[in-house]
Write an enzyme that holds these catalytic residues in place. Structure first.
Site, PDB file in Angstrom:
ATOM      1  N   GLU A   1       2.061   1.553  -3.392  1.00 59.04           N
ATOM      2  CA  GLU A   1       0.947   2.028  -4.211  1.00 59.04           C
ATOM      3  C   GLU A   1       0.749   3.542  -4.033  1.00 59.04           C
ATOM      4  O   GLU A   1       0.515   4.255  -5.008  1.00 59.04           O
ATOM      5  CB  GLU A   1      -0.323   1.282  -3.813  1.00 59.04           C
ATOM      6  CG  GLU A   1      -1.549   1.686  -4.596  1.00 59.04           C
ATOM      7  CD  GLU A   1      -2.787   0.943  -4.140  1.00 59.04           C
ATOM      8  OE1 GLU A   1      -3.615   0.629  -5.012  1.00 59.04           O
ATOM      9  OE2 GLU A   1      -2.957   0.696  -2.919  1.00 59.04           O
TER      10      GLU A   1
ATOM     11  N   ARG B   1       0.833  -1.208   0.000  1.00 62.52           N
ATOM     12  CA  ARG B   1       0.000   0.000   0.000  1.00 62.52           C
ATOM     13  C   ARG B   1       0.868   1.259   0.000  1.00 62.52           C
ATOM     14  O   ARG B   1       0.543   2.254  -0.647  1.00 62.52           O
ATOM     15  CB  ARG B   1      -0.961   0.024   1.189  1.00 62.52           C
ATOM     16  CG  ARG B   1      -2.056  -0.993   1.089  1.00 62.52           C
ATOM     17  CD  ARG B   1      -2.982  -0.696  -0.110  1.00 62.52           C
ATOM     18  NE  ARG B   1      -3.944  -1.759  -0.267  1.00 62.52           N
ATOM     19  CZ  ARG B   1      -4.037  -2.544  -1.347  1.00 62.52           C
ATOM     20  NH1 ARG B   1      -3.224  -2.386  -2.354  1.00 62.52           N
ATOM     21  NH2 ARG B   1      -4.936  -3.484  -1.413  1.00 62.52           N
TER      22      ARG B   1
ATOM     23  N   SER C   1      14.798  15.642   1.190  1.00 62.87           N
ATOM     24  CA  SER C   1      15.891  14.805   1.669  1.00 62.87           C
ATOM     25  C   SER C   1      15.365  13.599   2.446  1.00 62.87           C
ATOM     26  O   SER C   1      14.414  13.711   3.218  1.00 62.87           O
ATOM     27  CB  SER C   1      16.807  15.621   2.585  1.00 62.87           C
ATOM     28  OG  SER C   1      17.805  14.794   3.141  1.00 62.87           O
TER      29      SER C   1
END
Length: 146
Positions: free
Chosen positions: A90, A87, A113
Site C-alpha cells: 500500500e 501495508r 538500485s
C-alpha cells in the site's frame, strides 16, 4: 536442494533453535535483513556467509550450496493478504509516484538500485505506540542517453 526446500529447512532450523534474525546476523557479522533475505531465497550468499549461516543453524552442506545459488527474484504478483506485507504494498501504491517524483527532483532522471542496496529495520520507542523505522539505502542510477 532448490531454494524453496532450502528456505523451509532454514526456517525450521531457526525456529527449532529459537534464534532471531538479529542474533543470526550478529553471529555471522552481517545485516539481519540480508541474512533473512538470503534464507528466504531472494539473495545468494558468498561461500563464507553460506557456511556461517549453516554453522549457526546446524544445516547440512547441501543447504550451503543452495544458499550460494543465484536466485530467481520472483514473487506472487497478486495483492498480498498478510497485513504487514499488504501495508508495504500500500505504501508503494500510495506514495510510489510521489517518491519517484521527489527522488528525480533531487537526483535527476534515474532509479534507486535494489542491487547496490542495504536496508535496516529499527524499533523507535514512542509513548503513543512503538514505531517501525525502515531505512532503504540504494545507489542512484541515472538513465543514460546514447
Amino acid at each position: 536442494m532448490d531454494k524453496l526446500e532450502m528456505r523451509h529447512t532454514l526456517l525450521a532450523a531457526k525456529a527449532r533453535k529459537q534464534l532471531t534474525w538479529e542474533e543470526i546476523g550478529k553471529s555471522i557479522g552481517m545485516s539481519p535483513v540480508w541474512v533473512a533475505s538470503a534464507c528466504y531465497g531472494m539473495n545468494s550468499a558468498t561461500p563464507d556467509a553460506a557456511k556461517k549461516i549453516c554453522q549457526v543453524l546446524d544445516a547440512e552442506p547441501d543447504v550451503a550450496a543452495a544458499l550460494e545459488a543465484f536466485p530467481t527474484k520472483a514473487w506472487d504478483e497478486a495483492i498480498p493478504q498478510d497485513p504487514l506485507i499488504y501495508r508495504l504494498y500500500e505504501v508503494v501504491g500510495v506514495y510510489g509516484e510521489t517518491l519517484k517524483d521527489v527522488i528525480q527532483e533531487k537526483f535527476g532522471d534515474g532509479i534507486m538500485s535494489a542491487i547496490d542496496f542495504s536496508m535496516e529495520v529499527d524499533k523507535v520507542e514512542d509513548p503513543k505506540g512503538d514505531r517501525v523505522l525502515l531505512t532503504l539505502n540504494g545507489k542512484f542510477l541515472p538513465y543514460k542517453a546514447w
